[in-house]
Design a protein around this motif. Structure first.
Motif, PDB file in Angstrom:
ATOM      1  N   PHE A  26       0.873  -1.181   0.000  1.00  7.95           N
ATOM      2  CA  PHE A  26       0.000   0.000   0.000  1.00  7.95           C
ATOM      3  C   PHE A  26       0.902   1.220   0.000  1.00  7.95           C
ATOM      4  O   PHE A  26       1.807   1.326   0.822  1.00  7.95           O
TER       5      PHE A  26
ATOM      6  N   PRO B 116      -8.227   8.809  -2.880  1.00  8.06           N
ATOM      7  CA  PRO B 116      -8.521   9.245  -1.519  1.00  8.06           C
ATOM      8  C   PRO B 116      -7.396  10.138  -1.005  1.00  8.06           C
ATOM      9  O   PRO B 116      -6.221   9.852  -1.244  1.00  8.06           O
ATOM     10  N   VAL B 117      -7.756  11.214  -0.340  1.00 10.39           N
ATOM     11  CA  VAL B 117      -6.768  12.145   0.194  1.00 10.39           C
ATOM     12  C   VAL B 117      -6.764  12.036   1.714  1.00 10.39           C
ATOM     13  O   VAL B 117      -7.808  12.179   2.346  1.00 10.39           O
ATOM     14  N   HIS B 118      -5.592  11.755   2.275  1.00 11.06           N
ATOM     15  CA  HIS B 118      -5.461  11.625   3.721  1.00 11.06           C
ATOM     16  C   HIS B 118      -4.655  12.774   4.307  1.00 11.06           C
ATOM     17  O   HIS B 118      -3.753  13.297   3.653  1.00 11.06           O
TER      18      HIS B 118
ATOM     19  N   GLN C 298      -2.062  12.281   9.687  1.00 14.87           N
ATOM     20  CA  GLN C 298      -2.579  11.460  10.780  1.00 14.87           C
ATOM     21  C   GLN C 298      -3.386  10.270  10.266  1.00 14.87           C
ATOM     22  O   GLN C 298      -3.146   9.132  10.660  1.00 14.87           O
ATOM     23  N   SER C 299      -4.332  10.538   9.377  1.00 10.91           N
ATOM     24  CA  SER C 299      -5.170   9.412   8.960  1.00 10.91           C
ATOM     25  C   SER C 299      -4.367   8.459   8.083  1.00 10.91           C
ATOM     26  O   SER C 299      -4.586   7.248   8.107  1.00 10.91           O
TER      27      SER C 299
ATOM     28  N   VAL D 129      -3.893   4.426   8.847  1.00 15.25           N
ATOM     29  CA  VAL D 129      -4.019   3.340   7.867  1.00 15.25           C
ATOM     30  C   VAL D 129      -2.754   2.486   7.885  1.00 15.25           C
ATOM     31  O   VAL D 129      -2.811   1.253   7.942  1.00 15.25           O
TER      32      VAL D 129
ATOM     33  N   PRO E 206      -9.051  -0.225   8.751  1.00 13.95           N
ATOM     34  CA  PRO E 206      -9.795   0.368   7.647  1.00 13.95           C
ATOM     35  C   PRO E 206      -9.863  -0.586   6.459  1.00 13.95           C
ATOM     36  O   PRO E 206     -10.481  -0.294   5.467  1.00 13.95           O
ATOM     37  N   HIS E 207      -9.192  -1.723   6.604  1.00 13.06           N
ATOM     38  CA  HIS E 207      -9.178  -2.681   5.496  1.00 13.06           C
ATOM     39  C   HIS E 207     -10.222  -3.743   5.683  1.00 13.06           C
ATOM     40  O   HIS E 207     -10.001  -4.911   5.373  1.00 13.06           O
TER      41      HIS E 207
ATOM     42  N   ARG F  83     -12.540  -4.477   4.101  1.00 13.73           N
ATOM     43  CA  ARG F  83     -12.957  -5.114   2.864  1.00 13.73           C
ATOM     44  C   ARG F  83     -11.975  -6.164   2.372  1.00 13.73           C
ATOM     45  O   ARG F  83     -12.254  -6.883   1.436  1.00 13.73           O
TER      46      ARG F  83
ATOM     47  N   PRO G 197     -10.235  -9.517   2.163  1.00 13.95           N
ATOM     48  CA  PRO G 197     -10.662 -10.851   2.588  1.00 13.95           C
ATOM     49  C   PRO G 197      -9.700 -11.399   3.629  1.00 13.95           C
ATOM     50  O   PRO G 197      -8.501 -11.273   3.494  1.00 13.95           O
TER      51      PRO G 197
ATOM     52  N   ARG H 110      -5.582   2.332  -7.031  1.00 12.04           N
ATOM     53  CA  ARG H 110      -6.464   2.711  -5.944  1.00 12.04           C
ATOM     54  C   ARG H 110      -7.235   1.518  -5.382  1.00 12.04           C
ATOM     55  O   ARG H 110      -7.501   1.438  -4.184  1.00 12.04           O
ATOM     56  N   LEU H 111      -7.604   0.584  -6.256  1.00 11.34           N
ATOM     57  CA  LEU H 111      -8.365  -0.567  -5.793  1.00 11.34           C
ATOM     58  C   LEU H 111      -7.491  -1.400  -4.863  1.00 11.34           C
ATOM     59  O   LEU H 111      -6.293  -1.496  -5.041  1.00 11.34           O
ATOM     60  N   VAL H 112      -8.108  -1.982  -3.848  1.00  5.61           N
ATOM     61  CA  VAL H 112      -7.353  -2.818  -2.917  1.00  5.61           C
ATOM     62  C   VAL H 112      -7.435  -4.254  -3.419  1.00  5.61           C
ATOM     63  O   VAL H 112      -8.356  -4.987  -3.097  1.00  5.61           O
TER      64      VAL H 112
END
Lengths: 242, 242
Positions: free
Chosen positions: B79, B93-95, B98-99, B103, B169-170, B172, B174, B221-223
């Protein structure tokens, strides 16, 4: 007034003009504009400070006030933080930069953050004049922050509390873009399943059902925007045009 | 091992050796030790970098790995954050720092933070290879952070001790599946770009460059898990078999 609310940065006996200029830049990066100097080693004004603080940061230096002692530099200040790595030895409340700036923000009157000379840091006599201590949690094996970096981190924490709240937890979504809804994802899955069936992708037959399921799972799991879905339809259309 | 969990710092086309050395110091202040360089302007090793990074920070430089391209520098990275002030223009996505580090902390695999050249920052083509963007909220009238300061702030957020454990935050992702690393994503993008070029997808010519960039942005961008990447390669192979 908003400006009265922002912390004052006090540099005690700073040695290098370059560091004063770099501290002014670091301040302005986060909207801090009031700097006070206590007995700067090379006097004031200092051409090396000016050379380092280009543009708007030069104006921070234009407004610097110089004092002979820290006690005098505290005029108008209601609450002062001393930055030092030796917090634990001294009987004062010790804050992280974050909690210090939370205190600063909630304070009604003027707050100051006091930084010591480059080489040795603040003396106990300086720290004695502060209400509380702030310590940056650095790697104990390599605690090499310079003066401007320490100012930068405090400014950053100040600016952080002033900034709008953090992005929502689904921060993965591209700004300004709509996520596809579940119906659109379903149609995307249908389109791929149809064309992949025609192309003989789901083979052998004994594994086909499971492969279809995996594919549906994948489309549903990915966080696709409407734009992504358009691209994915377009790609498939183009690849199967013949 | 703990070290595998810490973010990798990637400097893309850094210009000044001094800045590379200062970045190594900033990293080590917060316990980060793995630096990768992409095509440093003055080659590698660089004596000016070594002169700047004294003591233990010199060991960070001893272990630097150098790569010809950003794509190659992403080996083993699952990532990646691109640091840029132009977040709002790009569909990622803009972080905040901190955020972003929240992650990173909750991520199981390796995370990288990518920094651009001093003068111009990252190009769109670089940003396209990252999953997300991180932007330091600076004063818009004086956004003058230098390279080492930007590294410092990210390190500071990484090292922040007060953080309570964050929900992953992940959600999604699996359970038990490995995310694809950035090299695998790069190859996936290459494969699609090649076949879509053959199929005449990038049309008209005037829009082709932008369409390619959008597609790279989407894959980054896709995980995607390794399984997803396998499926996506397999689909494409089957669709273009004739």
């Amino acid at each position: 007034m908003q400006s009265d609310h922002r912390p004052v940065i006090i540099l005690v006996r700073p040695q290098m003009g370059e560091n004063i200029g770099a501290a002014a830049r670091a301040m302005l990066n986060f909207g801090l504009t009031e700097m006070r100097l206590v007995a700067p080693r090379d006097g004031w004004p200092n051409p090396k400070a000016v050379a380092m603080a280009s543009g708007a940061a030069g104006r921070v230096l234009d407004h610097v006030r110089v004092y002979p002692t820290l006690a005098e530099a505290m005029e108008g200040v209601e609450f002062a933080f001393a930055t030092t790595a030796r917090g634990r030895e001294l009987s004062k409340p010790v804050h992280s930069p974050q909690s210090a700036m939370e205190v600063a923000r909630s304070h009604q009157g003027r707050v100051a953050i006091i930084f010591g000379p480059e080489r040795a840091g603040l003396e106990n006599d300086d720290v004695a004049r502060a209400n509380a201590i702030v310590t940056v949690p650095v790697n104990p094996d390599f605690p090499s922050l310079n003066l401007a970096q320490a100012v930068l981190l405090m400014g950053y924490e100040w600016g952080r509390v002033e900034m709008p709240p953090e992005p929502a937890p689904h921060g993965r979504r591209p700004v300004g873009e709509m996520l596809a809804d579940r119906v659109e994802i379903e149609r995307l899955g249908d389109h791929y399943e149809e064309k992949l069936t025609e192309a003989g992708f789901f083979f052998p037959e004994s594994k086909a059902a499971n492969m279809r399921l995996n594919l549906r799972n994948m489309w549903s799991r990915l966080v696709l925007t409407r734009g992504d879905v358009r691209i994915l339809h377009g790609m498939l259309r183009q690849l199967t045009r013949r």
